[in-house]
Each structure stands twice: as structure tokens, then as C-alpha cells.
Design an enzyme around this catalytic site. Sequence first.
Site, PDB file in Angstrom:
ATOM      1  CB  SER A  44      -0.895  -0.004   1.240  1.00  0.00           C
ATOM      2  OG  SER A  44      -1.483   1.274   1.385  1.00  0.00           O
ATOM      3  CG  HIS A  73      -3.893  -1.640  -1.662  1.00  0.00           C
ATOM      4  ND1 HIS A  73      -5.001  -2.398  -1.988  1.00  0.00           N
ATOM      5  CD2 HIS A  73      -4.272  -0.875  -0.599  1.00  0.00           C
ATOM      6  CE1 HIS A  73      -6.001  -2.107  -1.162  1.00  0.00           C
ATOM      7  NE2 HIS A  73      -5.592  -1.187  -0.312  1.00  0.00           N
ATOM      8  CG  ASP A 111      -5.246   2.216   1.073  1.00  0.00           C
ATOM      9  OD1 ASP A 111      -6.165   1.398   0.941  1.00  0.00           O
ATOM     10  OD2 ASP A 111      -4.104   1.919   1.489  1.00  0.00           O
ATOM     11  CG  MET A 118      -8.581   6.891   2.684  1.00  0.00           C
ATOM     12  SD  MET A 118      -7.808   6.831   4.307  1.00  0.00           S
ATOM     13  CE  MET A 118      -6.822   5.329   4.165  1.00  0.00           C
ATOM     14  CG  HIS A 141      -9.373  -0.056  -0.348  1.00  0.00           C
ATOM     15  ND1 HIS A 141      -8.767  -0.276   0.871  1.00  0.00           N
ATOM     16  CD2 HIS A 141     -10.708  -0.025  -0.100  1.00  0.00           C
ATOM     17  CE1 HIS A 141      -9.691  -0.377   1.819  1.00  0.00           C
ATOM     18  NE2 HIS A 141     -10.877  -0.210   1.260  1.00  0.00           N
ATOM     19  CG  MET A 164     -11.532   3.018   2.309  1.00  0.00           C
ATOM     20  SD  MET A 164      -9.918   2.963   3.135  1.00  0.00           S
ATOM     21  CE  MET A 164      -8.849   3.048   1.697  1.00  0.00           C
ATOM     22  CG  MET A 204     -11.726  -3.256   5.158  1.00  0.00           C
ATOM     23  SD  MET A 204     -10.233  -2.795   4.254  1.00  0.00           S
ATOM     24  CE  MET A 204      -9.239  -2.034   5.538  1.00  0.00           C
ATOM     25  CG  PHE A 249      -5.983   6.396  10.279  1.00  0.00           C
ATOM     26  CD1 PHE A 249      -5.507   7.674  10.028  1.00  0.00           C
ATOM     27  CD2 PHE A 249      -7.293   6.243  10.745  1.00  0.00           C
ATOM     28  CE1 PHE A 249      -6.315   8.787  10.249  1.00  0.00           C
ATOM     29  CE2 PHE A 249      -8.099   7.352  10.967  1.00  0.00           C
ATOM     30  CZ  PHE A 249      -7.611   8.627  10.721  1.00  0.00           C
ATOM     31  N   GLY A 250      -3.144   3.696   7.957  1.00  0.00           N
ATOM     32  CA  GLY A 250      -2.174   2.614   7.957  1.00  0.00           C
ATOM     33  C   GLY A 250      -1.655   2.403   9.370  1.00  0.00           C
ATOM     34  N   GLY A 251      -0.931   1.335   9.560  1.00  0.00           N
ATOM     35  CA  GLY A 251      -0.236   1.120  10.822  1.00  0.00           C
ATOM     36  C   GLY A 251      -1.084   0.649  11.982  1.00  0.00           C
ATOM     37  CG  ASP A 305      -6.299  -3.128   3.125  1.00  0.00           C
ATOM     38  OD1 ASP A 305      -5.242  -2.865   3.721  1.00  0.00           O
ATOM     39  OD2 ASP A 305      -6.928  -2.296   2.426  1.00  0.00           O
ATOM     40  N   GLY A 306      -4.979  -4.673   6.161  1.00  0.00           N
ATOM     41  CA  GLY A 306      -4.902  -4.034   7.475  1.00  0.00           C
ATOM     42  C   GLY A 306      -4.103  -4.848   8.471  1.00  0.00           C
ATOM     43  N   GLY A 307      -2.967  -4.328   8.863  1.00  0.00           N
ATOM     44  CA  GLY A 307      -2.171  -4.983   9.900  1.00  0.00           C
ATOM     45  C   GLY A 307      -1.569  -6.312   9.494  1.00  0.00           C
ATOM     46  N   GLY A 345       1.100  -2.312   4.115  1.00  0.00           N
ATOM     47  CA  GLY A 345       1.626  -0.949   4.067  1.00  0.00           C
ATOM     48  C   GLY A 345       2.862  -0.819   4.931  1.00  0.00           C
TER      49      GLY A 345
HETATM   50  C1  DX5 Z   1      -6.462   1.145   5.711  1.00  0.00           C
HETATM   51  C2  DX5 Z   1      -6.011   0.906   4.296  1.00  0.00           C
HETATM   52  C3  DX5 Z   1      -4.893  -0.046   4.200  1.00  0.00           C
HETATM   53  C4  DX5 Z   1      -3.607   0.407   4.831  1.00  0.00           C
HETATM   54  C5  DX5 Z   1      -2.839  -0.805   5.245  1.00  0.00           C
HETATM   55  O1  DX5 Z   1      -7.550   1.989   5.702  1.00  0.00           O
HETATM   56  O2  DX5 Z   1      -7.086   0.396   3.535  1.00  0.00           O
HETATM   57  O3  DX5 Z   1      -4.658  -0.425   2.848  1.00  0.00           O
HETATM   58  O4  DX5 Z   1      -2.816   1.189   3.984  1.00  0.00           O
HETATM   59  O5  DX5 Z   1      -1.741  -0.409   5.997  1.00  0.00           O
HETATM   60  P1  DX5 Z   1      -1.081  -1.387   7.077  1.00  0.00           P
HETATM   61  O6  DX5 Z   1      -0.544  -2.568   6.317  1.00  0.00           O
HETATM   62  O7  DX5 Z   1      -0.013  -0.538   7.670  1.00  0.00           O
HETATM   63  O8  DX5 Z   1      -2.154  -1.775   8.052  1.00  0.00           O
HETATM   64 ZN    ZN Z   2      -6.600  -0.494   1.473  1.00  0.00          ZN
END
Ligand code: DX5
Ligand code: ZN
Length: 221
Positions: A8, A33, A35, A37, A66, A68, A137, A143-145, A175-177, A197
Site C-alpha cells: 500500500s 495498492h 487507498d 479516502m 481501494h 473509501m 478489512m 489509517f495505515g499502521g 487489508d490491514g495490519g 503498508g
Molecule cells: C487502511 C487501508 C490499508 C492500509 C494498510 O484503511 O485500507 O490499505 O494502507 O496499511 P497497514 O498494512 O499498515 O495496516
Molecule cells: Zn486499502
Amino acid sequence: MNPIIAPSVLSADLSRLREQVEAALAGGAEWMHVDVMDGHFVPNLTFGAPMIRALRRITDCPIDVHLMVEHPERYIDDYAAAGANLFSFHPEATVHVQRHLAAVRERGMLAGLVLNPSTPLAMIEEVVPDLDLVLVMSVNPGFGGQSYLPGATDKIRRVRALLDARRSPARLEVDGGVTAANIAEVRAAGADTFVAGTAVFGAADVRTAVSELHRLCSARA
Ligand code: DX5
Ligand code: ZN
């Protein structure tokens, strides 16, 4: 299905986008990927078609977008023209979901729906034949991280069972963590496509981080 890693770019150092993307691809990343938003559907703002155009100038790899955003259908034409290959949106963000999935395919992209942690599988059951991808999800988007929500693993199993029961060839993306510590578990639950990400762009060596994720999700759980 062969595993796909989709780093991402949300977590990339945008001042070094080309270098970061090339390192991820050198490590074996198959997709990128993106994102998108809008500050309404999720409480954060990111980027849109200009990012897709920038990536298209860097690589020929599939660009996995993706959305959002509210009313994602407004962006189908723009994003297809910008060079997006996969277009996934949240069913809560619009009405006439089936029509929009069909429009995505008509524009030559693969169509996906995204399930938030609290969104039931019922939201995709009626449109399985219209889907090229289901994105589960494993965090609340925005948010990432963030940390992987453990409940996602059982949901991935249930989506896998639904797709298998319908003989759907759709990919199952998570996707996520997703990190080196959990990717084998996520793969074993039935996912075949992994967004990462922080685990990729937060690593000291991006190329090695991707190849390590690939090694872990290819190993037998
Ligand atoms: C979250 C995004 C993810 C995000 C993943 O809203 O859709 O794609 O960038 O980041 P990590 O891998 O750090 O959770
Ligand atoms: Zn995403």
C-alpha cells in the site's frame, strides 16, 4: 491460487515514490495498492487519480485501487482512464451496487467489494457472480499502521467457503495490519492476496520485506 502481495503506497515515502515502488517490485510484489479516502466515508483524506497516473508512469504492474469514499461510482471512468486495473469499493458507500460492479467491468477493470470488520457477508452474497475480488478489512479503514483484528481470520474462512460454494474464481484479499508475524495464518484461512503498508514501506529494506512476506505466505502453515 498463487499468493499476491500488494504493497500500500499509503505508507510509502512519497518523496521517493519511484524508488520505493521499484524496491517493492524487485522484492516480488505483484500489485500496487492505492487507498483513496474522502474524509467522509473514512476520517482521513488521501489521494485520487493523480496518484494512479503517477504509478502508471513508474510500473506496468496491476494497480489495485481501494475506494473509501462515498459514491465510488463517480470515479469509475476517471480511474479507468488513469490506468487502474482493479476497482474495489464498500457496499455501504452507495446504492445500486450491482450496477456499479457491472460498470467497473465494462470499463475494463476488475471489480471488488470490501467488507469492513462489522459488515456481514450478506452484503456480497447476492452479487458473487459480479465480483472479481472480495477484500476483507482486518482493521477499520482510514489509517495505515493499525493492528490486525483477530476476528478477521474467521471471516476470511467464511468468505473462502462462500466463494468455494459458489465456484467463484474471485480473489480473496486481506487489508490491514498484515505483517510477517501473521501472514501465514491469514493465508491458511484462505486469503490469496495480501495488502501490506507498514510491513513493507516501514521496513528498513523494502525489497527484503516483500520477499520475506512472499516466503512466509508460501510456506505451509
Ligand atoms: C487502511 C487501508 C490499508 C492500509 C494498510 O484503511 O485500507 O490499505 O494502507 O496499511 P497497514 O498494512 O499498515 O495496516
Ligand atoms: Zn486499502
